[in-house]
Scaffold this active site. Structure first.
Site, short mmCIF file in Angstrom:
data_model
loop_
_atom_site.label_atom_id
_atom_site.label_comp_id
_atom_site.label_asym_id
_atom_site.label_seq_id
_atom_site.Cartn_x
_atom_site.Cartn_y
_atom_site.Cartn_z
N GLY A 1 -39.37 -2.08 -25.78
CA GLY A 1 -39.84 -1.70 -24.44
C GLY A 1 -38.66 -1.27 -23.58
N ASP B 1 -45.48 -6.13 -11.60
CA ASP B 1 -45.90 -5.13 -12.81
C ASP B 1 -46.75 -5.92 -13.62
OD1 ASP B 1 -45.35 -3.09 -14.50
OD2 ASP B 1 -43.74 -3.85 -15.51
#
Length: 1002
Positions: free
Chosen positions: A701, A825
């Site tokens: 990621g 997030d």
């Protein structure tokens, strides 16, 4: 019992009151007058009011304190403390200031209820502004008894219940603002008894479906009424024809029906009419010439038919919006004569003909959007004559000819969209380099020529869409100077030459599509620099050479298509580091074995047309027959070579093992002392370090690699190793960002315990080695499962369980942690699934404690979050609270209901939230529900859809708390309501204002 007090007794009571007020104040306060003492007590009741630092006993003259205004006699008359981040209950003691006439506490965090007892003390107030706070509970009826109150604003709070009938009896009120709360019931007819009110704002409250009260037409003094998003239906009452002083009529975003009433033309003082997002029908009838003061008319998102009348366009309008109707015919030439027109939005109609030839010559046009009509002809030369044009949107029409040179000189432009027309010729050179343009869309026309080198001056350009034209020549190297470029789509053209090296220096590039051109040369190893690249399509060109192994270093690459070229050599093993939704390497000249990760039937079509490729055990059936038989001719030579190589290998291995053990011992010693545990562990730190091998990588990621660590005791954990930012991303000037992310995650997860929050076992911070060890979640992330071929594993009961689990995790963060935590997030990729598809909230790298955020704007100066999940308030404020997480979670609910990702090409320019709201409103819920879901669960699905839509309200105050979301989801799971209809879903959309041509947050 009646008491008779002597003067001495009364004096004693006063003295006692003073003692109570001053008991907790510093000794220096003794020199202050009584008003100063009241002000200090108000400050004391607020938590950490650092913005009131000069409210200090040492400053013995309160008239000089922040926000305090006095009259000529040094008596406090006004207190204005707007936007100072004040937190605490309503400071009722300020109402003891005997001459206080104005009190404004707007845009703070005042969080109490207002009782009649509190309000009744404020008898001297003429002005009270408590808007944009956290006040809750019912509206106090005593407000209406304040004899001098002229201005009252309570908008943007959480007041609930009905509007008291007493609000119809304000003796002197002129401005009454109650918008954006949680008020229920209906708009009371008693408000029609007000005789002094000039401005009435009730918009965006979840009132019960009802008609507009005819009694409101009795308010003869009314100048402005705003009742948007109030669940109103029916027509506008005829009694409104008596509102002769009305200048602003806003009934938008309701369910009002019928034609525009003819009596509206009797209200000759009207300056603004807002009718958008209703179901008005019929033609725009004559009579507009009577409204000589009209400056703004918005009749968008209705069902108006017929033509746009000349009478309307002959008015001195500043803004005309009639988009998303059924209008036909020509746009009257008279619109070009309006001296004030700055906004023209008429997209999504059936208008024909050409744009008025003088459009822009006499008007300071800033915005023109005529998308989705049947306009033809050329763009008027004068369209930017006043030099202020900002947005020029001509998508999906039949415009032809070339772009006027004057457009290239229009330096005020920021958004240019000419896609899907019949334009031809070369683009004006200067258009490529306009400094303020952030979106340039020329796709699907017949443009020719080159991209000019002047594009280096387009410093603000983020999206360049020029696909499906006839552009030719090489892509200029100067495109590497466009540092903000996020998307470059140039497929289906005639570009030649190589891919310029400069293109690989675009650190923000998210999508690169050069498919179907004539580009040649090799793919540069510098492609590793595109760290944000999500989609790479270089198919159907003339590329040669090897596929660079560096492509495997692109951490977020999701789509890779290199088919239809002349690429040769082996498929690099580095591609196995990627988590691709699409891979296509077909029709090249690749050779060797297919990497084991892709040697599966599901990838078979990805490798067709490469005669030299072969999968393990010929699983894909790609190996030529002659490769399946070994040649025994020179077998003795091969045996000799293998023997020599074996000896060298054994000797080398022994030497390496000795050196490695020494190195490992030193390294382990360094790492072990840096470990920090948060739970009792059944494994050692050395076990973790031994598992950090590339073969164990299960995810990559933006923040780092994730490893699956199989420990010696049979336990499995997940290990995140953060990137070394200073090496991997030049946009970071130091490792501070990595440090902040690491410490934030450790600080957050290390202190919380909840079954729906991913468990952090331990961590390591040893210089460049920053490791986080979590419990392992065998089913990966919700995003990976839901939006891949595994999506079929998630039936509706499983999806509902995931939603409820994740909601409980967020509710714990918001309501049960002290101080509360904002995740910032929330997205489907940060919701992990265990073996039973139980959900855990993960990835707290950008989480913040709410009280830390509220102390100032510095901690919110950088937007956190992911595209498609970011709450809309980021566009106009840096204030972030738990309602931002609620919005993001609402998008996750929409993903579960629709099966679609938050950002998807199939949605066009809309993100998922926009697409769901507009589709439900226009077509009904059946058009958004995932067709793979069992229809027997439709009642539950519709109820959960309503919850998701409530969570994505554009106004944070209208979003439910996560505690409330949990309760609603529990009710949906256990007590399904009757079969939902389109009307049910539309009740959730009372607050939603759709806009055309929305660009995704990317």
């Amino acid at each position: 019992m009646k008491h008779n007090h002597s003067p001495l007794h009364s004096l004693l009571l006063v003295f006692t009151s003073l003692l109570v007020v001053t008991s907790n104040l510093p000794l220096q306060a003794e020199c202050l007058n009584q008003e100063g003492l009241y002000l200090l007590r108000a400050k004391q009741d607020l938590s950490d009011p650092s913005s009131l630092s000069d409210w200090n006993p040492r400053h013995d003259f309160p008239c000089n304190w922040t926000g305090v205004t006095c009259n000529d006699n040094s008596v406090v008359t006004e207190v204005s403390l707007d936007s100072l981040s004040l937190d605490g209950p309503f400071p009722a003691i300020l109402c003891r200031l005997s001459s206080l006439s104005s009190l404004s506490l707007s845009d703070n965090f005042i969080n109490s209820t207002l009782s009649d007892a509190i309000i009744s003390r404020c008898v001297h107030l003429t002005y009270l502004d408590l808007s944009e706070n956290l006040l809750e509970g019912p509206l106090p009826p005593a407000l209406a008894s304040l004899p001098k109150l002229v201005y009252l604003s309570l908008s943007g709070n959480s007041f609930s219940g009905e509007i008291p009938a007493s609000f119809g009896s304000f003796p002197a009120i002129e401005t009454l603002i109650l918008s954006a709360n949680l008020l229920t019931g209906t708009i009371p007819k008693e408000l029609g008894d007000l005789r002094t009110v000039k401005m009435l704002q009730l918009a965006y409250n979840p009132f019960s479906p009802s008609r507009l009260a005819p009694e409101l037409g009795n308010i003869s003094s009314l100048e402005s009424i705003w009742v948007s998003g109030n669940n109103l239906f029916g027509d506008i009452p005829d009694s409104f024809n008596r509102l002769s002083q009305l200048t602003d009529l806003d009934v938008s975003s309701n369910k009002l029906t019928g034609p525009i009433p003819s009596w509206i033309f009797q209200l000759t003082n009207l300056i603004q009419i807002e009718l958008f997002n209703n179901s008005f029908t019929g033609e725009l009838i004559p009579g507009w010439s009577n409204l000589t003061a009209l400056r703004r008319f918005d009749g968008s998102m209705n069902k108006f038919t017929g033509t746009i009348p000349d009478e309307l366009t002959q008015l001195p309008l500043e803004s005309l919006s009639l988009y998303q109707n059924q209008l036909e015919g020509l746009l009257p030439e008279s619109i070009a004569m309006s001296p004030n027109l700055y906004e023209l939005r008429i997209f999504d109609n059936r208008l024909t003909g050409s744009l008025p030839s003088q459009l822009g010559k006499n008007s300071p046009l800033k915005t023109i959007d005529v998308t989705g009509n049947f306009f033809s002809g050329r763009i008027p030369e004068s369209i930017c004559e006043k030099g202020v044009l900002d947005e020029l949107i001509l998508l999906d029409n039949m415009f032809s000819g070339s772009i006027p040179e004057s457009i290239g000189q229009c330096r005020s432009l920021s958004r240019v969209r000419f896609g899907n027309n019949r334009f031809s010729g070369e683009v004006p050179v200067s258009l490529w380099g306009l400094p303020h343009v952030y979106l340039l869309d020329l796709h699907q026309n017949s443009f020719s020529g080159n991209i000019s080198h002047i594009i280096s001056g387009a410093s603000n350009l983020s999206t360049l869409m020029i696909a499906k034209n006839r552009f030719s020549g090489g892509i200029p190297s100067e495109i590497g100077s466009v540092g903000n470029l996020i998307e470059f789509s140039a497929n289906d053209n005639r570009f030649s030459g190589s891919v310029p090296e400069g293109l690989f220096s675009l650190r923000k590039l998210w999508r690169l599509d050069l498919n179907n051109n004539e580009i040649s040369g090799e793919i540069s190893v510098r492609i590793r620099g595109l760290k944000e690249l999500n989609e790479l399509n270089l198919a159907n060109n003339r590329l040669s050479g090897k596929i660079p192994d560096e492509i495997g270093e692109l951490p977020v690459l999701n789509y890779l298509d290199l088919s239809g070229n002349s690429l040769s050599g082996k498929i690099p093993d580095g591609l196995q580091n990627l988590k691709l939704n699409k891979l296509n390497l077909s029709n090249n000249q690749l050779t060797g074995d297919i990497p084991s990760m892709y040697a599966k039937e599901v990838y078979k079509d990805s490798f067709m047309g490469n005669p030299g490729l072969c999968g393990d055990d010929d699983l894909l059936g790609l190996c030529p027959k002659h490769r399946r038989h070994k040649n025994p001719g020179n077998s003795w030579v091969l045996v000799f070579i293998f023997v020599i190589a074996g000896v060298v290998l054994v000797v080398g291995f022994v030497w390496f093992l000795l050196k490695y053990r020494k190195f490992k011992k030193i390294k382990h010693k360094t790492l072990v002392v840096k470990w920090r545990s948060f739970h009792k562990l059944s494994f050692s730190e050395l076990d973790i370090v031994d598992c950090l091998k590339e073969d164990n990588v299960i995810g990559i990621g933006a923040s780092g690699k994730v490893y699956k660590a199989m420990l010696g005791n049979g336990e499995v954990v997940a290990v995140k190793k953060l990137w070394e930012r200073s090496v991997r991303d030049d946009s970071y000037s130091s490792v501070d960002s990595m440090k902040d992310e690491f410490e934030s995650e450790v600080e957050t997860l290390g202190r919380i315990r909840h079954k729906n929050i991913v468990r952090l076992w331990c961590c390591c911070n040893a210089g460049k080695n920053k490791l986080l060890v979590y419990e392992y979640m065998p089913n990966g992330s919700l995003g990976d499962v839901l939006h891949s071929t595994k999506g079929g594993m998630l039936d509706w009961p499983t999806r509902l369980k995931i939603a409820l689990d994740a909601a409980e995790g967020l509710s714990y963060l918001h309501h049960d942690c002290d101080p509360p935590i904002v995740h910032r997030d929330v997205k489907s990729n940060n919701i992990l699934l265990d073996e039973d598809f139980g959900a855990r909230i993960a990835d707290f790298g950008v989480a913040k404690f709410i009280k830390v955020i509220n102390k100032g704007a510095e901690s919110m100066s950088v937007i956190a979050g992911s595209c498609g999940y970011i709450a809309p308030e980021y566009a106009y404020t840096l204030r972030v609270n738990e309602k931002s997480d609620t919005y993001s979670f609402g998008v996750v609910i929409l993903e579960l209901v629709t099966g679609k990702p938050a950002i998807d090409q199939q949605l066009g320019e809309k993100d998922l939230a926009t697409w769901v709201c507009s589709t439900v409103d226009q077509k009904g819920v059946d058009h958004v529900i995932d067709p793979n879901l069992d229809c027997h669960y439709k009642e539950q699905i519709c109820k959960v859809l309503d919850i998701g839509i409530a969570c994505i309200s554009p106004l944070p105050i209208n979003r439910p708390s996560m505690r409330r979301v949990v309760k609603m989801l529990q009710e949906a799971a256990t007590d399904p309501k009757p079969k939902a209809t389109k009307e049910d879903a539309q009740l959730s959309l009372y607050y939603y204002e759709d806009v055309s041509d929305q660009t995704s947050l990317v």
